[in-house]
Scaffold this motif. Sequence first.
Motif, PDB file in Angstrom:
ATOM      1  N   GLN A   1       0.843  -1.193   0.000  1.00  0.00           N
ATOM      2  CA  GLN A   1       0.000   0.000   0.000  1.00  0.00           C
ATOM      3  C   GLN A   1       0.880   1.245   0.000  1.00  0.00           C
ATOM      4  O   GLN A   1       1.981   1.234   0.552  1.00  0.00           O
ATOM      5  CB  GLN A   1      -0.904   0.035   1.241  1.00  0.00           C
ATOM      6  CG  GLN A   1      -1.915  -1.103   1.313  1.00  0.00           C
ATOM      7  CD  GLN A   1      -3.106  -0.896   0.395  1.00  0.00           C
ATOM      8  OE1 GLN A   1      -3.314   0.205  -0.115  1.00  0.00           O
ATOM      9  NE2 GLN A   1      -3.895  -1.931   0.201  1.00  0.00           N
ATOM     10  N   HIS A   2       0.396   2.323  -0.621  1.00  0.00           N
ATOM     11  CA  HIS A   2       1.035   3.639  -0.555  1.00  0.00           C
ATOM     12  C   HIS A   2       2.486   3.613  -1.021  1.00  0.00           C
ATOM     13  O   HIS A   2       3.332   4.346  -0.503  1.00  0.00           O
ATOM     14  CB  HIS A   2       0.943   4.207   0.862  1.00  0.00           C
ATOM     15  CG  HIS A   2      -0.443   4.283   1.401  1.00  0.00           C
ATOM     16  ND1 HIS A   2      -1.456   4.957   0.743  1.00  0.00           N
ATOM     17  CD2 HIS A   2      -1.006   3.754   2.525  1.00  0.00           C
ATOM     18  CE1 HIS A   2      -2.574   4.847   1.442  1.00  0.00           C
ATOM     19  NE2 HIS A   2      -2.331   4.125   2.513  1.00  0.00           N
TER      20      HIS A   2
ATOM     21  N   TYR B   1       6.773   0.017   7.323  1.00  0.00           N
ATOM     22  CA  TYR B   1       7.039   0.720   6.075  1.00  0.00           C
ATOM     23  C   TYR B   1       8.385   0.235   5.545  1.00  0.00           C
ATOM     24  O   TYR B   1       9.354   0.119   6.307  1.00  0.00           O
ATOM     25  CB  TYR B   1       7.065   2.231   6.287  1.00  0.00           C
ATOM     26  CG  TYR B   1       5.691   2.834   6.464  1.00  0.00           C
ATOM     27  CD1 TYR B   1       4.904   3.140   5.357  1.00  0.00           C
ATOM     28  CD2 TYR B   1       5.189   3.096   7.730  1.00  0.00           C
ATOM     29  CE1 TYR B   1       3.642   3.686   5.518  1.00  0.00           C
ATOM     30  CE2 TYR B   1       3.929   3.647   7.900  1.00  0.00           C
ATOM     31  CZ  TYR B   1       3.164   3.946   6.786  1.00  0.00           C
ATOM     32  OH  TYR B   1       1.915   4.485   6.936  1.00  0.00           O
TER      33      TYR B   1
ATOM     34  N   GLY C   1       6.663   1.879   0.530  1.00  0.00           N
ATOM     35  CA  GLY C   1       5.263   1.656   0.849  1.00  0.00           C
ATOM     36  C   GLY C   1       5.072   0.852   2.115  1.00  0.00           C
ATOM     37  O   GLY C   1       6.020   0.449   2.797  1.00  0.00           O
TER      38      GLY C   1
ATOM     39  N   HIS D   1      -2.637   9.581  -8.647  1.00  0.00           N
ATOM     40  CA  HIS D   1      -2.935   8.195  -8.304  1.00  0.00           C
ATOM     41  C   HIS D   1      -4.087   7.637  -9.131  1.00  0.00           C
ATOM     42  O   HIS D   1      -4.326   6.428  -9.120  1.00  0.00           O
ATOM     43  CB  HIS D   1      -3.267   8.082  -6.819  1.00  0.00           C
ATOM     44  CG  HIS D   1      -2.116   8.422  -5.928  1.00  0.00           C
ATOM     45  ND1 HIS D   1      -0.915   7.766  -5.977  1.00  0.00           N
ATOM     46  CD2 HIS D   1      -1.984   9.367  -4.968  1.00  0.00           C
ATOM     47  CE1 HIS D   1      -0.089   8.280  -5.089  1.00  0.00           C
ATOM     48  NE2 HIS D   1      -0.720   9.264  -4.468  1.00  0.00           N
TER      49      HIS D   1
ATOM     50  N   GLY E   1       5.859   5.590   3.168  1.00  0.00           N
ATOM     51  CA  GLY E   1       4.780   5.562   2.195  1.00  0.00           C
ATOM     52  C   GLY E   1       4.320   6.974   1.903  1.00  0.00           C
ATOM     53  O   GLY E   1       4.671   7.934   2.604  1.00  0.00           O
ATOM     54  N   ARG E   2       3.546   7.134   0.818  1.00  0.00           N
ATOM     55  CA  ARG E   2       2.990   8.430   0.408  1.00  0.00           C
ATOM     56  C   ARG E   2       4.084   9.479   0.204  1.00  0.00           C
ATOM     57  O   ARG E   2       3.976  10.619   0.639  1.00  0.00           O
ATOM     58  CB  ARG E   2       1.963   8.911   1.432  1.00  0.00           C
ATOM     59  CG  ARG E   2       0.789   7.960   1.608  1.00  0.00           C
ATOM     60  CD  ARG E   2      -0.200   8.469   2.612  1.00  0.00           C
ATOM     61  NE  ARG E   2      -0.772   9.736   2.155  1.00  0.00           N
ATOM     62  CZ  ARG E   2      -1.558  10.497   2.904  1.00  0.00           C
ATOM     63  NH1 ARG E   2      -1.841  10.141   4.144  1.00  0.00           N
ATOM     64  NH2 ARG E   2      -2.040  11.623   2.421  1.00  0.00           N
TER      65      ARG E   2
ATOM     66  N   ASP F   1       2.538  13.070   0.008  1.00  0.00           N
ATOM     67  CA  ASP F   1       1.998  13.128  -1.358  1.00  0.00           C
ATOM     68  C   ASP F   1       2.383  14.397  -2.113  1.00  0.00           C
ATOM     69  O   ASP F   1       1.534  15.016  -2.770  1.00  0.00           O
ATOM     70  CB  ASP F   1       0.472  12.994  -1.337  1.00  0.00           C
ATOM     71  CG  ASP F   1       0.008  11.694  -0.724  1.00  0.00           C
ATOM     72  OD1 ASP F   1       0.671  10.670  -0.976  1.00  0.00           O
ATOM     73  OD2 ASP F   1      -1.001  11.695  -0.005  1.00  0.00           O
TER      74      ASP F   1
END
Length: 393
Positions: free
Chosen positions: A27-28, A54, A45, A278, A96-97, A149
Amino acid sequence: MEGRRLGQGLWQSPLKELPGCGFFPRQHYASVALNSGDQVYVLGGGAGDSRGRYLNDVWRVRLEGAGWQWREVSPHQEGRRDMDGRLLLSKWSGRGRFGCCAAAKGGALKALYVTGGQGSTCFEDFWASTDGESWYCMCQKVPWGGRLDPGLCVVPTEYQQLVLLGGIVPGVGLRVERDLWLSEDAGATWHLLQTPDWEPRSCPVLFFCPPSHGKRWLLVLGGARLSETSAGDRAHAIGPKFLDDAWAVHLDFFTRQGTWQDLGEVKEEPSDRGFDCHSAAFDPSACESSAGSARGAVVLLREGVFYSAAPSALPAWRKLTLMEGTTPAPSGMARPLLAAGPLAPCPRLFVFTASGGFASGAKELMTQRQVLQLLGLQLERAWALPLPLWRGP
């Protein structure tokens, strides 16, 4: 039926599932495609396990012969603590992100960059690599602080020139930024650029058009915004809405200035076809460099259905039928990537999900080559124009 020029949309052939690898499920994470059309890197991620880890591993999928092959370029590193409790790592910490981008030369990776994101903290560092394996910390504390992000983009032919735009500033009250930063030295130093009075955003679609008359235009398309202004995690849990505006800026890295053009009207309420990086990517087919006439299209994946629209007419989305007779389009978390550089032997669309990836084939490219072959034969017969001019390399 809307017509298309030869050379446009060559990635529009059925998607096929890529082979699995040890990177997924995830994820991410970040995914970046090289403009050669035959390689994608996936990085970091959340592992999604009970430990909530992570990771910082790097994998590459590359077209080799008739099939796609995965390789773990850089394994995950936990690191170790020194006497003062500081974590020692030879690469970026698991996260992540985060912001990530890549540049290629001659079909090979030239530069790969990582910044921001969340893990054990909200990171403020900036990292660079020339091969995805050996990493260098270019800046331990970036001037904009920690961001989730952020949009990150590299000038294709100037691999040390970078742009960072927006992102989410975490804390007691989450905040989305509208700023734009330039770096001329691969992320070691950064300079703030004045931006228009636009809405703050995270995860924008960023794309550098080919240079025209010595000018380099950056397209800034869409992005996400927080749907609430309340403080704390509650605002983030509600989730962002999406913007569907389009901007172009002529960037001058020497003077550190930009000339902005609004390619479409920013509406008070984003439409249900708004997007961020995304959910959408940019197709540079027949893309012109002058901002006002920028062709190409935004390609959006929403609930398993693909759409496209010109940057100057984003409310006018057109449905694309790419999945007929193939594996159903992925839904849920699914990020599209377009690899369609000027030297790409076969432009491709990639879609990456929490469990794996998909890639388009060469069907559309082969069809257009057949059309050119027939056209070349007719021109050779009628006007004595040599067929090799149309056959190409």
